[in-house]
Design a protein around this motif. Structure first.
Motif, PDB file in Angstrom:
ATOM      1  N   ILE A 172       0.707  -1.079   0.069  1.00  0.00           N
ATOM      2  CA  ILE A 172      -0.089  -0.023   0.119  1.00  0.00           C
ATOM      3  C   ILE A 172       0.773   1.187  -0.154  1.00  0.00           C
ATOM      4  O   ILE A 172       1.810   1.261   0.852  1.00  0.00           O
ATOM      5  N   PHE A 173       0.639   2.179  -1.063  1.00  0.00           N
ATOM      6  CA  PHE A 173       1.381   3.384  -1.005  1.00  0.00           C
ATOM      7  C   PHE A 173       0.379   4.532  -0.738  1.00  0.00           C
ATOM      8  O   PHE A 173      -0.750   4.486  -0.850  1.00  0.00           O
ATOM      9  N   THR A 174       0.988   5.471   0.050  1.00  0.00           N
ATOM     10  CA  THR A 174       0.144   6.648   0.611  1.00  0.00           C
ATOM     11  C   THR A 174       1.137   7.895   0.568  1.00  0.00           C
ATOM     12  O   THR A 174       2.396   7.683   0.680  1.00  0.00           O
ATOM     13  N   SER A 175       0.347   8.731   0.558  1.00  0.00           N
ATOM     14  CA  SER A 175       0.895  10.194   0.614  1.00  0.00           C
ATOM     15  C   SER A 175       1.166  10.485   2.050  1.00  0.00           C
ATOM     16  O   SER A 175       2.013  11.602   2.513  1.00  0.00           O
ATOM     17  N   GLU A 176       0.728   9.680   3.166  1.00  0.00           N
ATOM     18  CA  GLU A 176       0.632  10.181   4.429  1.00  0.00           C
ATOM     19  C   GLU A 176       2.094   9.482   5.052  1.00  0.00           C
ATOM     20  O   GLU A 176       2.001   8.236   5.085  1.00  0.00           O
ATOM     21  N   TYR A 177       2.792  10.273   5.451  1.00  0.00           N
ATOM     22  CA  TYR A 177       4.364   9.902   5.822  1.00  0.00           C
ATOM     23  C   TYR A 177       4.630  10.277   7.151  1.00  0.00           C
ATOM     24  O   TYR A 177       5.481   9.859   7.877  1.00  0.00           O
ATOM     25  N   GLU A 193       3.211   9.837  11.120  1.00  0.00           N
ATOM     26  CA  GLU A 193       2.040   9.202  11.978  1.00  0.00           C
ATOM     27  C   GLU A 193       1.475   9.945  13.006  1.00  0.00           C
ATOM     28  O   GLU A 193       2.358  11.068  13.702  1.00  0.00           O
TER      29      GLU A 193
END
Length: 93
Positions: A84-89, A91
């Motif tokens: 899963i790739f996300t732009s949220e890096y 936490e």
């Protein structure tokens, strides 16, 4: 249970990829049989492939068509996994 599911996914992906590789090999051997639409999926595994913008036919490239072995190996390494790739890096708690 999770390991069994991962093993099944790995087998399914390998079977699907084998079909696509077989088609890609046929495209390399017989590019005149295929167009942009009929080579869909398999074309991603072929280096130096290009198409005529009007007809969609495979244009004979300056270099010969080849299977992209690095891409095949990279995908095989991920068999059995979902990525899963996300732009949220960052936490957030």
């Amino acid at each position: 249970m999770v390991k069994k599911i991962a093993q099944v996914v790995k087998i399914v992906r390998r079977t699907q990829r084998e079909k696509v590789i077989k088609k890609a090999m046929d495209i390399v051997d017989n590019p005149g049989k295929y167009t942009r639409s009929s080579s869909y999926g398999a074309a991603g595994y072929i280096k130096n492939i290009s198409y005529d913008k009007e007809t969609g036919e495979i244009v004979n490239p300056k270099q010969s068509l080849q299977l992209d072995m690095k891409k095949l190996q990279a995908e095989e390494a991920l068999d059995g996994y979902y990525a899963i790739f996300t732009s949220e890096y960052k936490e957030n708690d």
